[in-house]
Design a protein around this motif. Structure first.
Motif, mmCIF file in Angstrom:
data_model
loop_
_atom_site.group_PDB
_atom_site.id
_atom_site.type_symbol
_atom_site.label_atom_id
_atom_site.label_comp_id
_atom_site.label_asym_id
_atom_site.label_seq_id
_atom_site.Cartn_x
_atom_site.Cartn_y
_atom_site.Cartn_z
ATOM 1 N N LYS A 169 0.815 -1.218 0.000
ATOM 2 C CA LYS A 169 0.000 0.000 0.000
ATOM 3 C C LYS A 169 0.848 1.267 0.000
ATOM 4 N N ALA A 170 2.159 1.144 0.214
ATOM 5 C CA ALA A 170 3.041 2.303 0.375
ATOM 6 C C ALA A 170 3.696 2.706 -0.932
ATOM 7 N N ASN A 171 4.088 3.989 -1.015
ATOM 8 C CA ASN A 171 5.005 4.407 -2.064
ATOM 9 C C ASN A 171 6.239 5.126 -1.500
ATOM 10 N N VAL A 172 6.286 5.262 -0.182
ATOM 11 C CA VAL A 172 7.495 5.695 0.529
ATOM 12 C C VAL A 172 7.676 4.742 1.704
ATOM 13 N N PHE A 173 8.883 4.236 1.876
ATOM 14 C CA PHE A 173 9.147 3.261 2.937
ATOM 15 C C PHE A 173 10.386 3.685 3.711
ATOM 16 N N LYS A 174 10.257 3.711 5.043
ATOM 17 C CA LYS A 174 11.389 4.089 5.898
ATOM 18 C C LYS A 174 11.694 2.951 6.862
ATOM 19 N N LEU A 175 12.980 2.626 6.977
ATOM 20 C CA LEU A 175 13.426 1.599 7.916
ATOM 21 C C LEU A 175 14.815 1.961 8.418
ATOM 22 N N ASN A 176 15.207 1.326 9.536
ATOM 23 C CA ASN A 176 16.526 1.620 10.104
ATOM 24 C C ASN A 176 17.429 0.396 10.045
ATOM 25 N N ASP A 177 18.628 0.558 10.596
ATOM 26 C CA ASP A 177 19.648 -0.486 10.458
ATOM 27 C C ASP A 177 19.359 -1.722 11.302
ATOM 28 N N ARG A 188 13.996 -12.221 2.369
ATOM 29 C CA ARG A 188 15.175 -12.671 1.621
ATOM 30 C C ARG A 188 15.794 -11.536 0.810
ATOM 31 N N LEU A 189 16.056 -10.439 1.493
ATOM 32 C CA LEU A 189 16.648 -9.279 0.842
ATOM 33 C C LEU A 189 18.131 -9.516 0.570
ATOM 34 N N PRO A 190 18.709 -8.794 -0.402
ATOM 35 C CA PRO A 190 20.163 -8.887 -0.623
ATOM 36 C C PRO A 190 20.945 -8.505 0.627
ATOM 37 N N GLU A 191 22.203 -8.942 0.703
ATOM 38 C CA GLU A 191 23.026 -8.740 1.894
ATOM 39 C C GLU A 191 23.366 -7.273 2.151
ATOM 40 N N GLY A 192 23.805 -6.557 1.149
ATOM 41 C CA GLY A 192 24.181 -5.162 1.350
ATOM 42 C C GLY A 192 22.972 -4.301 1.645
ATOM 43 N N ASP A 193 23.123 -3.318 2.562
ATOM 44 C CA ASP A 193 21.985 -2.473 2.922
ATOM 45 C C ASP A 193 21.500 -1.650 1.733
ATOM 46 N N GLY A 194 22.428 -1.080 0.980
ATOM 47 C CA GLY A 194 22.040 -0.322 -0.203
ATOM 48 C C GLY A 194 21.338 -1.185 -1.227
ATOM 49 N N GLU A 195 21.866 -2.380 -1.436
ATOM 50 C CA GLU A 195 21.249 -3.307 -2.388
ATOM 51 C C GLU A 195 19.853 -3.720 -1.914
ATOM 52 N N ALA A 196 19.709 -3.918 -0.599
ATOM 53 C CA ALA A 196 18.404 -4.293 -0.045
ATOM 54 C C ALA A 196 17.392 -3.164 -0.244
ATOM 55 N N CYS A 197 17.820 -1.933 -0.019
ATOM 56 C CA CYS A 197 16.914 -0.794 -0.200
ATOM 57 C C CYS A 197 16.497 -0.647 -1.659
ATOM 58 N N ARG A 198 17.447 -0.823 -2.566
ATOM 59 C CA ARG A 198 17.106 -0.727 -3.991
ATOM 60 C C ARG A 198 16.166 -1.862 -4.417
ATOM 61 N N TYR A 199 16.357 -3.032 -3.828
ATOM 62 C CA TYR A 199 15.466 -4.162 -4.103
ATOM 63 C C TYR A 199 14.037 -3.825 -3.671
ATOM 64 N N LEU A 200 13.887 -3.267 -2.456
ATOM 65 C CA LEU A 200 12.564 -2.889 -1.964
ATOM 66 C C LEU A 200 11.934 -1.804 -2.833
ATOM 67 N N LEU A 201 12.755 -0.851 -3.265
ATOM 68 C CA LEU A 201 12.299 0.235 -4.131
ATOM 69 C C LEU A 201 11.668 -0.322 -5.401
ATOM 70 N N GLU A 202 12.361 -1.294 -6.006
ATOM 71 C CA GLU A 202 11.893 -1.846 -7.276
ATOM 72 C C GLU A 202 10.745 -2.830 -7.086
ATOM 73 N N LYS A 203 10.889 -3.724 -6.118
ATOM 74 C CA LYS A 203 9.879 -4.777 -5.936
ATOM 75 C C LYS A 203 8.511 -4.191 -5.596
ATOM 76 N N PHE A 204 8.500 -3.150 -4.755
ATOM 77 C CA PHE A 204 7.230 -2.590 -4.296
ATOM 78 C C PHE A 204 6.894 -1.268 -4.997
ATOM 79 N N MET A 206 8.256 1.700 -5.172
ATOM 80 C CA MET A 206 8.303 2.864 -4.291
ATOM 81 C C MET A 206 8.800 4.111 -5.026
ATOM 82 N N ARG A 207 8.360 5.266 -4.537
ATOM 83 C CA ARG A 207 8.959 6.524 -4.988
ATOM 84 C C ARG A 207 10.278 6.769 -4.247
ATOM 85 N N TYR A 208 10.272 6.424 -2.955
ATOM 86 C CA TYR A 208 11.473 6.599 -2.132
ATOM 87 C C TYR A 208 11.567 5.469 -1.117
ATOM 88 N N VAL A 209 12.796 5.035 -0.843
ATOM 89 C CA VAL A 209 13.092 4.200 0.317
ATOM 90 C C VAL A 209 14.117 4.966 1.154
#
Length: 289
Positions: A169-177, A188-204, A206-209
């Motif tokens: 339901k979201a188009n902006v997602f915020k999470l911490n470390d 099952r997100l990618p290991e790197g934090d940046g890679e995980a954020c980009r994965y979430l951006l694309e999969k869902f 999002m406008r912003y993660v």
């Protein structure tokens, strides 16, 4: 005169019972406060009990200038015991309280239908009553509105099913470390934090993660762009509400036409200032930017 962006936050409203005394709080309400301090037409939707703590809490909202639709229900007003360790809060959250039963009202629906942003988290959806209300309100939001999901994981009050629904339901997602570790295992997100954020951006889609890493740095990812900034070193009073102030500032600046990087820079400045103050609602204006 430019139209103010309309920001609506729905979810928990409670007393943080700090070692130094009680302070009004709740992540969505904190978000509404900070968006309003910067100039948004900002509202909080929640519920309190028909008790002294509830009446006092509504008075605190009014004193802080937080506009609200707060229902009074036959449940206790929310409370959270907050223990601070080196300025970092640890929470014990009372259950079956008023904000677990936020009702869906025509007034709330009408407000959300004109919102430029609706902010929500996972905690307020731990009970079926508030979950149903929040999901219906999100469905009522305009197609072009920001739907800002601050995952805000607390104790046992989340599940993969709930988070997957809220992400959809979201188009902006915020999470911490800390939260990214839980989501990495869960989705099952990618290991790197940046890679995980980009994965979430694309999969869902999002406008912003938005990813925050405490005293180290924060990052914002959008399609084809990103911004990474170090966290300023400041004398910390406590970190209560700092993440919510970041969110409120970021959204306000995006809605008033700033770029991803400009909104990120403003969010970092506001959250650093809030860390220097006790409590989640320090008075301030745009001079902190």
């Amino acid at each position: 005169m430019e139209k103010k962006p309309v920001v609506v936050a729905v979810g928990e409203l409670l007393w943080d019972m700090l070692p130094s005394g009680k302070r009004a709080g709740g992540a969505p309400v904190n978000f509404a406060y900070h968006a309003a301090r910067l100039g948004a037409d900002s509202f909080a939707i929640s519920a309190v009990g028909d008790d002294a703590l509830g009446r006092e809490l509504v008075q605190e909202l009014d004193k802080a200038g937080i506009r609200h639709l707060v229902s009074v229900l036959p449940y206790p007003t929310g409370r959270v015991l907050v223990a601070l360790k080196d300025g970092i809060p640890d929470y014990t959250i009372a259950e079956n309280v008023a904000w677990d039963h936020i009702p869906f009202t025509a007034e709330a629906e009408q407000l959300v239908r004109r919102a430029d942003c609706v902010c929500y988290g996972s905690l307020a959806l731990r009970h079926a009553d508030s979950r149903k209300t929040v999901e219906k309100l999100l469905d009522a939001a305009p197609a072009g509105a920001l739907r800002f999901f601050d995952v805000n994981l607390r104790q046992k009050y989340y599940s993969k099913d709930l988070l997957a629904t809220l992400l959809s339901k979201a188009n902006v997602f915020k999470l911490n470390d800390e939260e990214i570790k839980i989501l990495r295992d869960m989705f099952r997100l990618p290991e790197g934090d940046g890679e995980a954020c980009r994965y979430l951006l694309e999969k869902f889609h999002m406008r912003y993660v938005i990813f925050t890493a405490g005293a180290r740095f924060s990052a914002v990812y959008g399609p084809g762009e990103s911004s990474v900034l170090p966290t300023p070193r400041v004398p910390v009073a406590d970190t209560v509400g700092a993440g919510d102030s970041f969110s409120g500032a970021f959204v306000y600046h995006i809605l008033t036409g700033k770029s991803l990087k400009e909104a990120h820079e403003a969010a970092v400045k506001v959250s650093a200032f809030v860390c220097t103050c006790p409590g989640a609602w320090p008075p301030y204006g745009r001079e902190v930017l």
